[in-house]
Design a protein around this motif. Structure first.
Motif, PDB file in Angstrom:
ATOM      1  N   VAL A 148       0.858  -1.182   0.000  1.00 50.49           N
ATOM      2  CA  VAL A 148       0.000   0.000   0.000  1.00 50.49           C
ATOM      3  C   VAL A 148       0.896   1.234   0.000  1.00 50.49           C
ATOM      4  CG1 VAL A 148      -1.748   1.307   1.253  1.00 50.49           C
ATOM      5  CG2 VAL A 148      -1.857  -1.198   1.205  1.00 50.49           C
ATOM      6  N   LEU A 149       0.834   2.003  -1.079  1.00 50.45           N
ATOM      7  CA  LEU A 149       1.611   3.219  -1.213  1.00 50.45           C
ATOM      8  C   LEU A 149       0.678   4.418  -1.196  1.00 50.45           C
ATOM      9  CD1 LEU A 149       4.034   2.053  -4.057  1.00 50.45           C
ATOM     10  CD2 LEU A 149       4.502   2.126  -1.595  1.00 50.45           C
ATOM     11  N   TRP A 150       1.273   5.600  -1.160  1.00 58.90           N
ATOM     12  CA  TRP A 150       0.507   6.840  -1.158  1.00 58.90           C
ATOM     13  C   TRP A 150       1.149   7.793  -2.159  1.00 58.90           C
ATOM     14  CZ3 TRP A 150      -3.803   7.043   2.069  1.00 58.90           C
ATOM     15  CH2 TRP A 150      -3.907   5.987   2.985  1.00 58.90           C
ATOM     16  N   ALA A 151       0.336   8.388  -3.025  1.00 56.16           N
ATOM     17  CA  ALA A 151       0.813   9.329  -4.038  1.00 56.16           C
ATOM     18  C   ALA A 151       0.566  10.755  -3.548  1.00 56.16           C
ATOM     19  CB  ALA A 151       0.104   9.098  -5.363  1.00 56.16           C
ATOM     20  N   LEU A 158       3.706  13.352  -9.419  1.00 55.94           N
ATOM     21  CA  LEU A 158       3.340  12.705  -8.168  1.00 55.94           C
ATOM     22  C   LEU A 158       4.539  11.925  -7.658  1.00 55.94           C
ATOM     23  CD1 LEU A 158      -0.120  11.196  -9.249  1.00 55.94           C
ATOM     24  CD2 LEU A 158       0.195  13.178  -7.755  1.00 55.94           C
ATOM     25  N   ARG A 159       4.759  11.955  -6.369  1.00 56.85           N
ATOM     26  CA  ARG A 159       5.807  11.131  -5.780  1.00 56.85           C
ATOM     27  C   ARG A 159       5.153  10.122  -4.842  1.00 56.85           C
ATOM     28  NH1 ARG A 159       7.056  12.380  -0.494  1.00 56.85           N
ATOM     29  NH2 ARG A 159       6.244  14.362   0.307  1.00 56.85           N
ATOM     30  N   VAL A 169      -3.000  10.427  -1.842  1.00 62.33           N
ATOM     31  CA  VAL A 169      -4.002   9.524  -2.398  1.00 62.33           C
ATOM     32  C   VAL A 169      -3.497   8.101  -2.237  1.00 62.33           C
ATOM     33  CG1 VAL A 169      -5.290   8.845  -4.445  1.00 62.33           C
ATOM     34  CG2 VAL A 169      -4.739  11.245  -4.072  1.00 62.33           C
ATOM     35  N   CYS A 170      -4.346   7.229  -1.724  1.00 58.39           N
ATOM     36  CA  CYS A 170      -3.952   5.845  -1.507  1.00 58.39           C
ATOM     37  C   CYS A 170      -3.773   5.129  -2.845  1.00 58.39           C
ATOM     38  CB  CYS A 170      -5.013   5.130  -0.668  1.00 58.39           C
ATOM     39  SG  CYS A 170      -4.558   3.442  -0.208  1.00 58.39           S
ATOM     40  N   LEU A 171      -2.704   4.360  -2.939  1.00 57.49           N
ATOM     41  CA  LEU A 171      -2.436   3.560  -4.131  1.00 57.49           C
ATOM     42  C   LEU A 171      -2.058   2.159  -3.671  1.00 57.49           C
ATOM     43  CD1 LEU A 171      -2.116   3.123  -7.107  1.00 57.49           C
ATOM     44  CD2 LEU A 171       0.107   4.273  -7.024  1.00 57.49           C
TER      45      LEU A 171
END
Length: 262
Positions: A148-151, A158-159, A169-171
């Motif tokens: 689970v990453l976050w942009a 976007l980083r 934003v959740c990715l």
């Protein structure tokens, strides 16, 4: 998308997209085989050379002959689509293929209802140009990655970070966005939508939309790759009702049930 599974499926995948003609646009909707990704394509008036004579929704089967016919279309070859209450007809230079209306799978009905409730509270979080979007998508982890990453918006791009921060934003399962690469050459921008998050927020769904002017393609991702919008892996519907989303859920379920059972 309908043939792609990002997690172990609970039942055979459905290849039956939902097609809607309404307000000068033609909309195609589908879930991934695991129901963890909701895909939508809206063809806007500028992308339609024809008329929508009525409003309605149907659910059609997609068989190998139609997939083969679509795969052979290239360049500026014409593609004619006629959507009716009982079937969808696709005509190319090689001939016509007719796909009949089929029942909507129960998993998809639950998934449509949950996606509608969850995305109702989304807000625009970022927008980047096509070139930056292409570079961002190329940097994403492989399809099998389940982290689970976050942009986070950073200048014109976007980083990615491993922790939620305000404005992020959740990715989850970033490789699930790979399906967007196929339409990047047409895109003008990438828009990202999601709920407000803060430090320590849990994983949440998000929507990633490529805008090509005459059409838009979006993917809505579940909070984790093992979660399906149809209820697998998480009590999303129950949570939505508890938060006051029950009326919207019921309205969406009624709309789909009425349209597809008519």
């Amino acid at each position: 998308m309908a043939r792609t599974r990002y997690h172990q499926p609970v039942s055979p995948a459905s290849l039956n997209p939902v097609v809607t003609g309404s307000r000068g646009r033609l909309r195609f909707e589908s879930f991934s085989g695991c129901c963890g990704v909701y895909a939508r394509m809206d063809v806007l008036p500028g992308g339609l050379d024809g008329e929508i004579s009525g409003h309605g929704t149907t659910n059609v089967d997609v068989n190998p002959p139609l997939r083969e016919a679509l795969a052979r279309v290239g360049g500026i070859e014409p593609l004619h689509v006629a959507v009716g209450p009982d079937d969808l007809t696709v005509s190319t230079l090689d001939g016509s293929v007719v796909e009949r209306k089929v029942p909507l799978p129960g998993r998809w009905l639950r998934g449509f209802a949950e996606v509608h409730v969850l995305t109702a509270g989304f807000e625009p979080r970022a927008e980047i140009a096509a070139a930056e979007a292409a570079a961002f998508l190329r940097r994403l982890p492989a399809a099998g990655d389940r982290s689970v990453l976050w942009a986070v918006p950073a200048g014109r791009t976007l980083r990615l970070t491993s922790r939620p921060v305000p404005g992020a934003v959740c990715l989850a399962g970033a490789g699930r966005l790979a399906a967007l690469r196929g339409v990047l050459r047409h895109a003008r921008s990438l828009r990202v939508y999601g709920p407000a998050v803060r430090a320590g927020s849990p994983a949440v769904p998000s929507t990633w939309e490529l805008d090509a002017g005459v059409f838009r393609v979006s993917l809505t991702l579940s909070p984790e790759p093992y979660r399906g919008f149809s209820g697998e892996g998480a009590p999303g519907l129950a949570d939505a009702v508890a938060r006051g989303g029950g009326s919207r859920l019921v309205a969406e379920a009624r709309r789909l049930t009425t349209a597809l059972a008519a």
